[in-house]
Design a protein around this motif. Structure first.
Motif, short mmCIF file in Angstrom:
data_model
loop_
_atom_site.label_atom_id
_atom_site.label_comp_id
_atom_site.label_asym_id
_atom_site.label_seq_id
_atom_site.Cartn_x
_atom_site.Cartn_y
_atom_site.Cartn_z
N GLU A 9 0.84 -1.20 0.00
CA GLU A 9 0.00 0.00 0.00
C GLU A 9 0.88 1.25 0.00
O GLU A 9 0.62 2.21 -0.74
CB GLU A 9 -0.93 0.01 1.21
N THR A 10 1.91 1.25 0.82
CA THR A 10 2.82 2.40 0.88
C THR A 10 3.56 2.57 -0.44
O THR A 10 3.67 3.70 -0.96
CB THR A 10 3.83 2.21 2.03
N ALA A 11 4.04 1.47 -1.01
CA ALA A 11 4.78 1.54 -2.28
C ALA A 11 3.90 2.07 -3.40
O ALA A 11 4.36 2.84 -4.25
CB ALA A 11 5.33 0.17 -2.64
N LEU A 12 2.65 1.69 -3.40
CA LEU A 12 1.74 2.16 -4.46
C LEU A 12 1.41 3.63 -4.33
O LEU A 12 0.92 4.24 -5.29
CB LEU A 12 0.45 1.31 -4.45
N ILE A 23 11.55 -0.95 -7.30
CA ILE A 23 11.60 -2.28 -7.93
C ILE A 23 13.03 -2.65 -8.26
O ILE A 23 13.49 -3.75 -7.96
CB ILE A 23 10.71 -2.32 -9.19
N LYS A 24 13.78 -1.72 -8.86
CA LYS A 24 15.17 -2.00 -9.23
C LYS A 24 16.04 -2.23 -8.00
O LYS A 24 16.89 -3.12 -7.99
CB LYS A 24 15.72 -0.86 -10.09
N ILE A 25 15.82 -1.44 -6.97
CA ILE A 25 16.59 -1.61 -5.73
C ILE A 25 16.31 -2.98 -5.12
O ILE A 25 17.24 -3.70 -4.72
CB ILE A 25 16.26 -0.49 -4.72
N LEU A 26 15.05 -3.36 -5.06
CA LEU A 26 14.68 -4.67 -4.49
C LEU A 26 15.26 -5.80 -5.32
O LEU A 26 15.78 -6.79 -4.77
CB LEU A 26 13.17 -4.81 -4.38
N GLN A 27 15.20 -5.68 -6.64
CA GLN A 27 15.77 -6.71 -7.51
C GLN A 27 17.27 -6.83 -7.29
O GLN A 27 17.80 -7.94 -7.17
CB GLN A 27 15.47 -6.41 -8.97
N HIS A 30 18.01 -8.41 -3.97
CA HIS A 30 17.67 -9.84 -4.03
C HIS A 30 18.77 -10.60 -4.76
O HIS A 30 19.20 -11.66 -4.31
CB HIS A 30 16.32 -10.02 -4.73
N HIS A 31 19.24 -10.05 -5.88
CA HIS A 31 20.32 -10.70 -6.63
C HIS A 31 21.60 -10.77 -5.81
O HIS A 31 22.29 -11.79 -5.81
CB HIS A 31 20.57 -9.97 -7.95
N GLU A 32 21.93 -9.69 -5.11
CA GLU A 32 23.13 -9.68 -4.26
C GLU A 32 23.02 -10.73 -3.17
O GLU A 32 23.99 -11.44 -2.89
CB GLU A 32 23.31 -8.29 -3.64
N SER A 33 21.85 -10.83 -2.57
CA SER A 33 21.63 -11.81 -1.52
C SER A 33 21.79 -13.23 -2.06
O SER A 33 22.42 -14.10 -1.43
CB SER A 33 20.24 -11.62 -0.92
#
Length: 75
Positions: A9-12, A23-27, A30-33
């Motif tokens: 809800e906050t992101a939207l 989205i890019k930061i999360l991706q 996630h890839h780094e992890s």
């Protein structure tokens, strides 16, 4: 801690450009992890190899085991 629904809800509520950045930061994170997890697994495998924890196998046995693992349903 926030629930997933609250986070969504906050992101939207963010402007479109910031949603794209999020989205890019999360991706990327996630890839780094995942890369770190793979690297840790590789280090453990190398340590196990150097500690002689693996048994010699023929290529045919390895291929057979891999094929069987692909046919087994996930638990």
């Amino acid at each position: 801690m926030n629930t997933l629904e609250e986070v969504l809800e906050t992101a939207l509520q963010l402007p479109y450009e910031q949603q794209e950045m999020l989205i890019k930061i999360l991706q990327n994170r996630h890839h780094e992890s995942r890369r770190a997890e793979i690297a840790a697994d590789a280090q453990q495998s190398l340590a196990d190899f150097h500690a002689d924890k693996f048994q010699p196998q023929s290529a045919e046995d390895v291929v057979t085991a891999l094929r069987q693992s692909l046919q087994e349903p996930d638990a």
